[in-house]
Design a protein around this motif. Sequence first.
Motif, PDB file in Angstrom:
ATOM      1  N   MET A   1       0.825  -1.196   0.000  1.00 19.30           N
ATOM      2  CA  MET A   1       0.000   0.000   0.000  1.00 19.30           C
ATOM      3  C   MET A   1       0.865   1.255   0.000  1.00 19.30           C
ATOM      4  O   MET A   1       0.581   2.183  -0.728  1.00 19.30           O
ATOM      5  N   ILE A   2       1.929   1.307   0.809  1.00 18.18           N
ATOM      6  CA  ILE A   2       2.836   2.459   0.811  1.00 18.18           C
ATOM      7  C   ILE A   2       3.893   2.232  -0.264  1.00 18.18           C
ATOM      8  O   ILE A   2       4.493   1.167  -0.343  1.00 18.18           O
ATOM      9  N   GLN A   3       4.099   3.255  -1.078  1.00 15.92           N
ATOM     10  CA  GLN A   3       5.076   3.139  -2.159  1.00 15.92           C
ATOM     11  C   GLN A   3       5.597   4.526  -2.520  1.00 15.92           C
ATOM     12  O   GLN A   3       5.056   5.530  -2.071  1.00 15.92           O
ATOM     13  N   GLU A   4       6.656   4.530  -3.340  1.00 19.78           N
ATOM     14  CA  GLU A   4       7.143   5.819  -3.820  1.00 19.78           C
ATOM     15  C   GLU A   4       6.077   6.423  -4.718  1.00 19.78           C
ATOM     16  O   GLU A   4       5.407   5.711  -5.465  1.00 19.78           O
ATOM     17  N   ILE A   5       5.918   7.740  -4.616  1.00 23.80           N
ATOM     18  CA  ILE A   5       4.885   8.451  -5.354  1.00 23.80           C
ATOM     19  C   ILE A   5       5.559   9.420  -6.324  1.00 23.80           C
ATOM     20  O   ILE A   5       6.534  10.083  -5.949  1.00 23.80           O
ATOM     21  N   PRO A   6       5.090   9.497  -7.561  1.00 22.91           N
ATOM     22  CA  PRO A   6       5.689  10.433  -8.532  1.00 22.91           C
ATOM     23  C   PRO A   6       5.527  11.885  -8.067  1.00 22.91           C
ATOM     24  O   PRO A   6       4.515  12.245  -7.469  1.00 22.91           O
ATOM     25  N   ILE A   7       6.517  12.709  -8.360  1.00 21.42           N
ATOM     26  CA  ILE A   7       6.518  14.091  -7.881  1.00 21.42           C
ATOM     27  C   ILE A   7       5.306  14.878  -8.382  1.00 21.42           C
ATOM     28  O   ILE A   7       4.761  15.707  -7.644  1.00 21.42           O
ATOM     29  N   ASP A   8       4.840  14.614  -9.586  1.00 18.54           N
ATOM     30  CA  ASP A   8       3.666  15.362 -10.052  1.00 18.54           C
ATOM     31  C   ASP A   8       2.429  15.024  -9.220  1.00 18.54           C
ATOM     32  O   ASP A   8       1.606  15.895  -8.932  1.00 18.54           O
ATOM     33  N   ALA A   9       2.296  13.776  -8.782  1.00 15.31           N
ATOM     34  CA  ALA A   9       1.191  13.387  -7.899  1.00 15.31           C
ATOM     35  C   ALA A   9       1.365  14.002  -6.507  1.00 15.31           C
ATOM     36  O   ALA A   9       0.390  14.419  -5.872  1.00 15.31           O
ATOM     37  N   VAL A  10       2.605  14.070  -6.041  1.00 13.03           N
ATOM     38  CA  VAL A  10       2.897  14.712  -4.753  1.00 13.03           C
ATOM     39  C   VAL A  10       2.432  16.168  -4.782  1.00 13.03           C
ATOM     40  O   VAL A  10       1.747  16.630  -3.862  1.00 13.03           O
ATOM     41  N   LEU A  11       2.811  16.877  -5.814  1.00 13.75           N
ATOM     42  CA  LEU A  11       2.471  18.298  -5.911  1.00 13.75           C
ATOM     43  C   LEU A  11       0.961  18.514  -5.934  1.00 13.75           C
ATOM     44  O   LEU A  11       0.445  19.409  -5.255  1.00 13.75           O
ATOM     45  N   LEU A  12       0.247  17.706  -6.704  1.00 16.98           N
ATOM     46  CA  LEU A  12      -1.210  17.844  -6.763  1.00 16.98           C
ATOM     47  C   LEU A  12      -1.859  17.563  -5.412  1.00 16.98           C
ATOM     48  O   LEU A  12      -2.786  18.276  -4.995  1.00 16.98           O
ATOM     49  N   LEU A  13      -1.377  16.541  -4.720  1.00 24.12           N
ATOM     50  CA  LEU A  13      -1.933  16.201  -3.408  1.00 24.12           C
ATOM     51  C   LEU A  13      -1.615  17.285  -2.380  1.00 24.12           C
ATOM     52  O   LEU A  13      -2.487  17.699  -1.614  1.00 24.12           O
ATOM     53  N   ARG A  14      -0.370  17.756  -2.376  1.00 19.86           N
ATOM     54  CA  ARG A  14       0.008  18.851  -1.472  1.00 19.86           C
ATOM     55  C   ARG A  14      -0.900  20.063  -1.673  1.00 19.86           C
ATOM     56  O   ARG A  14      -1.390  20.652  -0.724  1.00 19.86           O
ATOM     57  N   GLN A  15      -1.073  20.424  -2.933  1.00 20.19           N
ATOM     58  CA  GLN A  15      -1.875  21.604  -3.239  1.00 20.19           C
ATOM     59  C   GLN A  15      -3.317  21.422  -2.766  1.00 20.19           C
ATOM     60  O   GLN A  15      -3.884  22.289  -2.103  1.00 20.19           O
ATOM     61  N   LYS A  16      -3.899  20.285  -3.091  1.00 23.66           N
ATOM     62  CA  LYS A  16      -5.296  20.016  -2.763  1.00 23.66           C
ATOM     63  C   LYS A  16      -5.547  20.063  -1.253  1.00 23.66           C
ATOM     64  O   LYS A  16      -6.557  20.600  -0.799  1.00 23.66           O
ATOM     65  N   VAL A  17      -4.607  19.520  -0.469  1.00 21.81           N
ATOM     66  CA  VAL A  17      -4.791  19.413   0.975  1.00 21.81           C
ATOM     67  C   VAL A  17      -4.279  20.639   1.732  1.00 21.81           C
ATOM     68  O   VAL A  17      -4.970  21.178   2.598  1.00 21.81           O
ATOM     69  N   LEU A  18      -3.067  21.074   1.410  1.00 21.54           N
ATOM     70  CA  LEU A  18      -2.412  22.097   2.224  1.00 21.54           C
ATOM     71  C   LEU A  18      -2.676  23.531   1.772  1.00 21.54           C
ATOM     72  O   LEU A  18      -2.800  24.428   2.603  1.00 21.54           O
ATOM     73  N   TRP A  19      -2.689  23.764   0.481  1.00 22.52           N
ATOM     74  CA  TRP A  19      -2.814  25.121  -0.050  1.00 22.52           C
ATOM     75  C   TRP A  19      -3.715  25.137  -1.286  1.00 22.52           C
ATOM     76  O   TRP A  19      -3.263  25.436  -2.394  1.00 22.52           O
ATOM     77  N   PRO A  20      -4.993  24.818  -1.145  1.00 17.44           N
ATOM     78  CA  PRO A  20      -5.872  24.731  -2.319  1.00 17.44           C
ATOM     79  C   PRO A  20      -6.043  26.049  -3.080  1.00 17.44           C
ATOM     80  O   PRO A  20      -6.396  26.031  -4.259  1.00 17.44           O
ATOM     81  N   ASP A  21      -5.745  27.160  -2.434  1.00 18.90           N
ATOM     82  CA  ASP A  21      -5.903  28.460  -3.092  1.00 18.90           C
ATOM     83  C   ASP A  21      -4.620  28.944  -3.771  1.00 18.90           C
ATOM     84  O   ASP A  21      -4.592  30.044  -4.322  1.00 18.90           O
ATOM     85  N   LYS A  22      -3.568  28.120  -3.746  1.00 19.81           N
ATOM     86  CA  LYS A  22      -2.283  28.492  -4.349  1.00 19.81           C
ATOM     87  C   LYS A  22      -2.001  27.637  -5.581  1.00 19.81           C
ATOM     88  O   LYS A  22      -2.598  26.584  -5.772  1.00 19.81           O
ATOM     89  N   ASP A  23      -1.035  28.080  -6.395  1.00 23.96           N
ATOM     90  CA  ASP A  23      -0.684  27.284  -7.573  1.00 23.96           C
ATOM     91  C   ASP A  23       0.345  26.212  -7.209  1.00 23.96           C
ATOM     92  O   ASP A  23       0.864  26.182  -6.100  1.00 23.96           O
ATOM     93  N   LEU A  24       0.634  25.336  -8.163  1.00 23.63           N
ATOM     94  CA  LEU A  24       1.548  24.214  -7.902  1.00 23.63           C
ATOM     95  C   LEU A  24       2.946  24.662  -7.513  1.00 23.63           C
ATOM     96  O   LEU A  24       3.600  24.012  -6.704  1.00 23.63           O
ATOM     97  N   ASP A  25       3.424  25.753  -8.078  1.00 21.64           N
ATOM     98  CA  ASP A  25       4.764  26.229  -7.717  1.00 21.64           C
ATOM     99  C   ASP A  25       4.862  26.581  -6.240  1.00 21.64           C
ATOM    100  O   ASP A  25       5.919  26.433  -5.627  1.00 21.64           O
ATOM    101  N   PHE A  26       3.769  27.019  -5.655  1.00 17.77           N
ATOM    102  CA  PHE A  26       3.770  27.393  -4.242  1.00 17.77           C
ATOM    103  C   PHE A  26       4.038  26.181  -3.339  1.00 17.77           C
ATOM    104  O   PHE A  26       4.639  26.319  -2.281  1.00 17.77           O
ATOM    105  N   VAL A  27       3.598  24.994  -3.737  1.00 15.89           N
ATOM    106  CA  VAL A  27       3.744  23.812  -2.881  1.00 15.89           C
ATOM    107  C   VAL A  27       5.045  23.044  -3.141  1.00 15.89           C
ATOM    108  O   VAL A  27       5.311  22.046  -2.483  1.00 15.89           O
ATOM    109  N   ARG A  28       5.845  23.515  -4.072  1.00 18.34           N
ATOM    110  CA  ARG A  28       7.159  22.902  -4.314  1.00 18.34           C
ATOM    111  C   ARG A  28       8.107  23.286  -3.183  1.00 18.34           C
ATOM    112  O   ARG A  28       8.018  24.364  -2.629  1.00 18.34           O
TER     113      ARG A  28
END
Length: 135
Positions: A1-28
Amino acid sequence: MIQEIPIDAVLLLRQKVLWPDKDLDFVRTPNDDRGIHFGIFIEEQWVSCISLFIEVNQHAVFRKFATLPDFQNKGYGTQLLHYSFIHLQQLGIHTISCSARVEKQSYYLKFGMQPNGYPYIKNGLQYVTMEVNLE
């Protein structure tokens, strides 16, 4: 169940959960290309992620730990954090720290992490550095 996650998926998940009002560059983070990114994939989607960064002196930092709201309080984040701690310990890491949102501090206390320093403001939110010694 736990595995390495591609960076593009990481960025989308970070944005959705942590900073939904910011763009993807903000969560990098500046070191995303050097990080170890783990995630949990359930129901055809990434539901939780964490990014680990090896520092100097057998120290590591985790950043941007995020779990989709519908999957919170179900143990997925806990599994991911435990897995990450074990992984880092196997790499010879002795201490782990993170910048925790102050309102989440009690969650990290359950993992033996303790506040190190005083709360501070970043991007309009209050954070505190939390740290655990694995030795």
